[in-house]
Design a protein around this motif. Structure first.
Motif, PDB file in Angstrom:
ATOM      1  N   LEU B 119       0.830  -1.206   0.000  1.00 56.96           N
ATOM      2  CA  LEU B 119       0.000   0.000   0.000  1.00 56.96           C
ATOM      3  C   LEU B 119       0.864   1.254   0.000  1.00 56.96           C
ATOM      4  O   LEU B 119       0.574   2.226  -0.690  1.00 56.96           O
ATOM      5  CB  LEU B 119      -0.871   0.020   1.257  1.00 56.96           C
ATOM      6  N   TYR B 120       1.936   1.193   0.774  1.00 61.32           N
ATOM      7  CA  TYR B 120       2.856   2.326   0.868  1.00 61.32           C
ATOM      8  C   TYR B 120       3.422   2.667  -0.506  1.00 61.32           C
ATOM      9  O   TYR B 120       3.451   3.828  -0.922  1.00 61.32           O
ATOM     10  CB  TYR B 120       3.968   1.973   1.851  1.00 61.32           C
ATOM     11  N   LEU B 122       2.150   1.848  -3.428  1.00 62.27           N
ATOM     12  CA  LEU B 122       1.065   2.326  -4.286  1.00 62.27           C
ATOM     13  C   LEU B 122       0.794   3.805  -3.993  1.00 62.27           C
ATOM     14  O   LEU B 122       0.617   4.612  -4.917  1.00 62.27           O
ATOM     15  CB  LEU B 122      -0.179   1.484  -4.020  1.00 62.27           C
ATOM     16  N   ALA B 123       0.774   4.155  -2.699  1.00 62.48           N
ATOM     17  CA  ALA B 123       0.496   5.546  -2.317  1.00 62.48           C
ATOM     18  C   ALA B 123       1.598   6.465  -2.822  1.00 62.48           C
ATOM     19  O   ALA B 123       1.330   7.541  -3.373  1.00 62.48           O
ATOM     20  CB  ALA B 123       0.367   5.650  -0.801  1.00 62.48           C
ATOM     21  N   SER B 126       1.680   6.989  -6.577  1.00 64.22           N
ATOM     22  CA  SER B 126       0.605   7.867  -7.039  1.00 64.22           C
ATOM     23  C   SER B 126       0.935   9.330  -6.764  1.00 64.22           C
ATOM     24  O   SER B 126       0.351  10.229  -7.357  1.00 64.22           O
ATOM     25  CB  SER B 126      -0.719   7.490  -6.380  1.00 64.22           C
ATOM     26  N   MET B 127       1.893   9.570  -5.870  1.00 65.56           N
ATOM     27  CA  MET B 127       2.303  10.959  -5.587  1.00 65.56           C
ATOM     28  C   MET B 127       3.181  11.527  -6.700  1.00 65.56           C
ATOM     29  O   MET B 127       3.305  12.735  -6.843  1.00 65.56           O
ATOM     30  CB  MET B 127       3.129  11.007  -4.300  1.00 65.56           C
ATOM     31  N   VAL B 129       2.889  11.855  -9.717  1.00 63.21           N
ATOM     32  CA  VAL B 129       2.250  12.643 -10.759  1.00 63.21           C
ATOM     33  C   VAL B 129       2.287  14.148 -10.456  1.00 63.21           C
ATOM     34  O   VAL B 129       2.272  14.977 -11.355  1.00 63.21           O
ATOM     35  CB  VAL B 129       0.799  12.151 -10.977  1.00 63.21           C
ATOM     36  N   TYR B 130       2.412  14.491  -9.161  1.00 60.23           N
ATOM     37  CA  TYR B 130       2.428  15.925  -8.815  1.00 60.23           C
ATOM     38  C   TYR B 130       3.612  16.649  -9.423  1.00 60.23           C
ATOM     39  O   TYR B 130       3.490  17.806  -9.825  1.00 60.23           O
ATOM     40  CB  TYR B 130       2.416  16.113  -7.297  1.00 60.23           C
ATOM     41  N   ALA B 153      -4.088  12.572 -16.782  1.00 62.59           N
ATOM     42  CA  ALA B 153      -5.219  11.696 -17.102  1.00 62.59           C
ATOM     43  C   ALA B 153      -4.738  10.256 -17.278  1.00 62.59           C
ATOM     44  O   ALA B 153      -5.360   9.312 -16.794  1.00 62.59           O
ATOM     45  CB  ALA B 153      -5.902  12.180 -18.365  1.00 62.59           C
ATOM     46  N   VAL B 156      -3.658   8.660 -13.791  1.00 66.36           N
ATOM     47  CA  VAL B 156      -4.800   8.341 -12.933  1.00 66.36           C
ATOM     48  C   VAL B 156      -5.556   7.138 -13.485  1.00 66.36           C
ATOM     49  O   VAL B 156      -5.981   6.256 -12.739  1.00 66.36           O
ATOM     50  CB  VAL B 156      -5.708   9.579 -12.780  1.00 66.36           C
ATOM     51  N   GLU B 159      -3.516   3.852 -13.000  1.00 70.97           N
ATOM     52  CA  GLU B 159      -3.329   3.504 -11.603  1.00 70.97           C
ATOM     53  C   GLU B 159      -4.424   2.554 -11.142  1.00 70.97           C
ATOM     54  O   GLU B 159      -4.193   1.689 -10.293  1.00 70.97           O
ATOM     55  CB  GLU B 159      -3.404   4.769 -10.772  1.00 70.97           C
ATOM     56  N   LYS B 320     -11.378   0.370 -20.821  1.00 71.72           N
ATOM     57  CA  LYS B 320     -12.336  -0.599 -21.364  1.00 71.72           C
ATOM     58  C   LYS B 320     -11.746  -1.985 -21.525  1.00 71.72           C
ATOM     59  O   LYS B 320     -12.478  -2.937 -21.754  1.00 71.72           O
ATOM     60  CB  LYS B 320     -12.858  -0.107 -22.715  1.00 71.72           C
TER      61      LYS B 320
END
Lengths: 201, 346
Positions: B119-120, B122-123, B126-127, B129-130, B153, B156, B159, B320
């Motif tokens: 989880l760490y 993954l978190a 995801s950061m 992208v900033y 886009a 996100v 992810e 899709k």
């Protein structure tokens, strides 16, 4: 003062600063970025409380996904701050009333006997082998399975409603169907004709 | 009493710092030589030689590049947002490096054995992208901003597919600790998760390529349309930091794929009568590095082989194709776990 407390105060200071900047800063993009900082430091505080699953999820969901989309929209909008600020004095009484009510509610909760130090002792620190995630999962899928599922259904309904409300059929859409594109053979597009060569005269 | 605690702090702090350096310095070296490998491999794939001037067979090329980038001036565009323009590269590289804290390199070799390490990661990824978003916006340039929109886009969207693929892994391993995930694959080559989770494995790696904005998903830096994407306005070391972050992320994705689907540091000869004792002496780290190198080679191979995706096709593939497949496989896997389907889910 032990290390944990120092970390707490550092994080708390950053959090309060970032949260204040969210509502005072002029540029909406800066406000959104300060909100990101606020979420991140809040996650740090939760980590101090040994709620590591919630902390990581806060970063994953709010910082990693929700705020990205938020920024995405805010960056594309050209918000005129002067116009937004015009109603400040006019809306001040309403804002103050709401803020006062919230402070009152918080105060009532804090004053409540059920939440004082005698009834709510500081939780014992858990051992290293204690898995917050596992505990949360086992409670969520047993004792609270119905509320959990109902919340999930409500979210799905909200998603469908949001799409149904905002989705408009584009009139001049140039939508392509890749399966049809892949299925194309030469014969569908090109016709090879055998013809006699023209004579020179 | 007071002094001893202070000394303890310093020792603990120094020790942690040393461990961080032990991870980050080789990582930076790997990044440098990954760029060299990329230019060489793609060169040979295109029947060229690639860099061959600096040092024997061009071995010193990455060092020369690094020196050149450090010497160059960092130009800050006049109408850019100064603070954010400078902060953006830091925001790009910080998560790319911080994620390595929980990556296990062996059954005992891990900096922070966090319980929720998957989880760490993954978190933190995801950061990343900033850095891109802020760089594009703060540059005050149309090309950079277009690229930001595309990449935000894209990241996100992919992810979600990536997260679902990881859910499949933790469902099979019964843990979100990376070390436990590797140990759950113990047995033999066929016990590794690539076999029972084959669709998720493919989706994870393709999503990883998209997450790192690499070809064929590199519309964010499509040089034929928007020059170089979000870092057009960056120069010198500020640009190099973006570059480092991208390659560190590639190595991270490759390592994670090796850990989660190819048994991490476990020997591929496990359970085979003659070969297992023969290769017993090889340290686990060597296997992990070799598996990671395979994935890194795929990254480079993709770049030399595939033409760039069209933007709408990227979105279609993510939403899709990948997400429905992952959801379907999760349901199937859940049934397999309930049915105790051996040898993976018992």
């Amino acid at each position: 003062m032990d290390f944990e407390r120092i970390v707490f105060y550092v994080f708390a200071t950053i959090l309060v600063f970032a949260a204040t900047r969210v509502i005072t800063v002029r540029n909406p993009v800066h406000a959104a970025l300060h909100l990101v900082l606020a979420f991140f430091t809040a996650a740090g505080l939760w980590m101090l409380l040994e709620a590591e699953f919630l902390a990581i999820t806060l970063v994953l969901v709010y910082v990693g996904a929700v705020m990205v989309l938020f920024l995405f929209v805010v960056m594309m909008l050209d918000i005129n701050v002067a116009v937004v600020r015009e109603g400040f004095i006019r809306n001040l009484p309403v804002g103050l009333t709401v803020a006062g009510l919230m402070i009152l509610e918080l105060w009532l909760v804090m004053k409540n006997k059920a939440f004082d130090a005698a009834h709510m002792p500081a939780p014992m620190p858990r051992g290293a082998d204690y898995s917050n995630t596992r505990e949360l999962g086992s409670v969520l899928y047993t004792d609270y399975v119905y509320p959990f599922e109902i919340a999930a259904v409500i979210l799905v309904v909200a998603i469908i409603a949001a799409i149904a409300l905002t989705h408009r059929k584009a009139h001049n859409s140039k939508k392509q169907d890749p399966s049809e594109q892949v299925k194309i053979r030469r014969g569908d597009r090109v016709r090879i004709i055998k013809m006699e060569a023209e004579s020179r005269d | 009493m007071e002094e001893t605690t202070l000394l303890d702090w310093l020792i603990t702090g120094g020790w942690i710092l040393a461990k961080i350096l032990i991870i980050v310095l080789p990582l930076m070296l790997c990044v440098a030589y990954l760029t060299y490998a990329e230019r060489k491999i793609i060169g040979y794939m295109q029947l060229r030689i690639g860099p061959n001037r600096v040092g024997p067979r061009g071995w010193l090329q990455p060092i020369a590049d690094a020196l050149k980038l450090m010497m160059k001036e960092i130009i800050i565009p006049a109408k850019s947002n100064n603070y954010l323009f400078v902060i953006a590269p830091m925001l790009a590289i910080a998560p790319a490096l911080a994620a390595w804290a929980v990556v296990p390199f062996g059954s005992e070799l891990v900096l922070a054995d966090v319980d929720a390490s998957l989880l760490y990661i993954l978190a933190l990824t995801s950061m990343g992208v900033y850095g891109i978003i802020i760089a594009g916006w703060a540059s005050n340039s149309k090309y950079a901003f277009l690229s930001t929109m595309r990449s935000a886009a894209q990241i996100v969207s992919y992810e979600i597919a990536m997260g679902f693929a990881l859910v499949g892994v933790l469902l099979a391993a019964g843990s979100i600790n990376l070390g436990d995930i590797v140990m759950a694959q113990k047995g033999s080559l066929l016990h590794w998760f690539w076999l029972p989770l084959l669709p998720l494995f493919v989706i994870y790696f393709v999503s990883g390529v998209a997450e790192t904005n690499r070809a064929p998903f590199d519309v964010a830096e499509g040089e034929s349309e928007i020059v170089a994407g979000f870092h057009v306005e960056y120069s010198g070391m500020a640009f190099a930091v973006f570059f480092l972050a991208e390659y560190a992320n590639m190595i991270l994705i490759a390592t994670l794929a090796a850990l989660m689907f190819l048994g991490g540091w476990l020997s591929p000869f496990e359970g085979i009568p003659v070969l297992q004792p023969m290769f017993q002496w090889v340290p686990g780290l060597v296997w992990l590095v070799m598996k990671t190198a395979v994935f890194l080679f795929f990254f480079l191979w993709f770049r030399a082989t595939f033409p760039r995706y069209r933007y709408d096709q990227i979105m279609r593939l993510g939403w899709k194709v990948f997400i429905p497949i992952t959801i379907f496989w999760l349901v199937l896997e859940g049934a397999a776990v309930v049915a105790d389907l051996g040898p993976w889910f018992d």
